[in-house]
Scaffold this motif. Structure first.
Motif, PDB file in Angstrom:
ATOM      1  N   UNK A   9       0.797  -1.184  -0.011  1.00  7.88           N
ATOM      2  CA  UNK A   9      -0.042  -0.076   0.197  1.00  7.88           C
ATOM      3  C   UNK A   9       0.878   1.356  -0.042  1.00  7.88           C
ATOM      4  N   UNK A  10       0.401   2.346  -0.655  1.00  3.84           N
ATOM      5  CA  UNK A  10       1.306   3.638  -0.662  1.00  3.84           C
ATOM      6  C   UNK A  10       1.237   4.228   0.785  1.00  3.84           C
ATOM      7  N   UNK A  11       2.269   4.836   0.835  1.00  4.53           N
ATOM      8  CA  UNK A  11       2.595   5.399   2.309  1.00  4.53           C
ATOM      9  C   UNK A  11       2.566   6.919   2.180  1.00  4.53           C
ATOM     10  N   UNK A  15       6.181  14.744   5.503  1.00  4.25           N
ATOM     11  CA  UNK A  15       6.698  16.005   5.598  1.00  4.25           C
ATOM     12  C   UNK A  15       5.684  17.052   4.930  1.00  4.25           C
ATOM     13  N   UNK A  16       4.733  16.686   4.409  1.00  2.00           N
ATOM     14  CA  UNK A  16       3.482  17.638   4.319  1.00  2.00           C
ATOM     15  C   UNK A  16       2.877  18.259   5.369  1.00  2.00           C
ATOM     16  N   UNK A  17       2.759  17.410   6.144  1.00  2.00           N
ATOM     17  CA  UNK A  17       2.039  17.696   7.464  1.00  2.00           C
ATOM     18  C   UNK A  17       3.059  18.579   8.310  1.00  2.00           C
ATOM     19  N   UNK A  18       4.240  18.176   8.514  1.00  3.14           N
ATOM     20  CA  UNK A  18       5.160  18.503   9.439  1.00  3.14           C
ATOM     21  C   UNK A  18       5.534  20.222   8.925  1.00  3.14           C
ATOM     22  N   UNK A 178       3.408  22.024  -2.351  1.00  2.00           N
ATOM     23  CA  UNK A 178       4.098  21.197  -3.739  1.00  2.00           C
ATOM     24  C   UNK A 178       4.028  19.799  -3.377  1.00  2.00           C
ATOM     25  N   UNK A 179       4.251  19.309  -2.296  1.00  2.00           N
ATOM     26  CA  UNK A 179       4.316  17.779  -1.731  1.00  2.00           C
ATOM     27  C   UNK A 179       2.730  17.298  -2.061  1.00  2.00           C
ATOM     28  N   UNK A 180       1.817  17.832  -1.447  1.00  2.00           N
ATOM     29  CA  UNK A 180       0.541  17.441  -1.467  1.00  2.00           C
ATOM     30  C   UNK A 180      -0.021  17.457  -3.030  1.00  2.00           C
ATOM     31  N   UNK A 181       0.053  18.701  -3.574  1.00  2.00           N
ATOM     32  CA  UNK A 181      -0.333  18.918  -4.808  1.00  2.00           C
ATOM     33  C   UNK A 181       0.441  17.877  -5.926  1.00  2.00           C
ATOM     34  N   UNK A 183       1.784  15.018  -5.338  1.00  2.25           N
ATOM     35  CA  UNK A 183       1.184  13.608  -5.116  1.00  2.25           C
ATOM     36  C   UNK A 183      -0.188  13.246  -5.634  1.00  2.25           C
ATOM     37  N   UNK A 184      -0.866  14.459  -5.360  1.00  3.67           N
ATOM     38  CA  UNK A 184      -2.353  14.212  -5.741  1.00  3.67           C
ATOM     39  C   UNK A 184      -2.561  14.007  -7.136  1.00  3.67           C
ATOM     40  N   UNK A 185      -1.911  15.023  -8.019  1.00  4.84           N
ATOM     41  CA  UNK A 185      -2.012  14.990  -9.364  1.00  4.84           C
ATOM     42  C   UNK A 185      -1.170  13.896  -9.955  1.00  4.84           C
ATOM     43  N   UNK A 186      -0.129  13.328  -9.317  1.00  3.46           N
ATOM     44  CA  UNK A 186       0.705  12.250  -9.619  1.00  3.46           C
ATOM     45  C   UNK A 186       1.733  12.635 -10.628  1.00  3.46           C
ATOM     46  N   UNK A 187       2.003  14.011 -10.535  1.00  2.00           N
ATOM     47  CA  UNK A 187       3.166  14.538 -11.438  1.00  2.00           C
ATOM     48  C   UNK A 187       3.705  15.992 -10.978  1.00  2.00           C
ATOM     49  N   UNK A 188       4.574  16.543 -11.217  1.00  2.13           N
ATOM     50  CA  UNK A 188       5.136  17.628 -10.665  1.00  2.13           C
ATOM     51  C   UNK A 188       4.548  18.849 -11.315  1.00  2.13           C
TER      52      UNK A 188
END
Length: 199
Positions: A9-11, A15-18, A178-181, A183-188
């Motif tokens: 399962x993906x983890x 760091x996004x929260x911190x 940046x991390x959240x966006x 990972x949500x979009x699956x690309x940079x």
């Protein structure tokens, strides 16, 4: 014997929260240090520092430990503890549960020591995304300015530290975004300077 397929399962990236917990709290306090908001606003920072800046970074650090990330664990747990120290200092001194009237330069020296911690963590960011390099660079300089300003009773240095802290906190918010966006979009979508200075 048939091959067994194991699905991992993906983890989630803690760091996004911190980073958002650190950044948001830092921006608010830095606005006070810079003189944009009144000094009387410091008590507003206390519950934010305890509940978000402190506690959420401690959670993030614990999750980084589970991922085997020594840098993330040390950074988030340390700065989570910093916000608890800061909030407790204001609470205990403000309610006369401890007396810091004769502390002299001790608070300033404590800020400088936080700067030393940040300086040696900054060295490791040469191998990490550039946005982290900039966050830790602006943070150790911020601690230096605030520490020297407190020791020398120099409001100009403290205000300058507030402005630089505002930059630091904003960079942390940007990194979390940046991390959240991404990972949500699956690309940079939001560039974070993924290529480190040293490889």
């Amino acid at each position: 014997m048939a091959d067994t397929k194991v699905t991992v399962a993906p983890v989630a990236n803690p760091a996004a929260l911190g980073l958002v917990a650190f950044g948001l709290t830092t921006v608010l306090l830095s606005l006070i240090n810079a003189g944009v908001l009144p000094p009387g606003g410091e008590p507003v920072v206390i519950p934010l520092a305890l509940a978000f800046g402190g506690l959420m970074q401690i959670f993030a650090g614990a999750f980084e430990f589970r991922l085997g990330n020594t840098f993330g664990m040390t950074a988030f747990l340390s700065y989570g503890a910093f916000w608890w120290w800061f909030a407790l200092l204001l609470l205990l001194a403000g309610n006369h549960w401890i007396d810091i009237s004769a502390a002299g330069p001790t608070v300033g020296v404590a800020l400088l020591l936080w700067g030393v911690l940040t300086l040696y963590l900054w060295i490791s960011t040469f191998r990490l995304p550039k946005v982290l390099f900039l966050i830790f660079l602006t943070l150790w300089v911020t601690f230096g300015l605030l520490g020297i300003g407190a020791i020398q009773h120099h409001p100009g240095l403290s205000h300058l530290g507030g402005w630089l802290g505002l930059v630091c906190g904003s960079l942390a918010l940007y990194a979390s975004f940046g991390i959240i966006t991404n990972e949500t979009f699956g690309r940079t979508v939001v560039p974070l300077g993924a290529k480190p200075f040293l490889s």
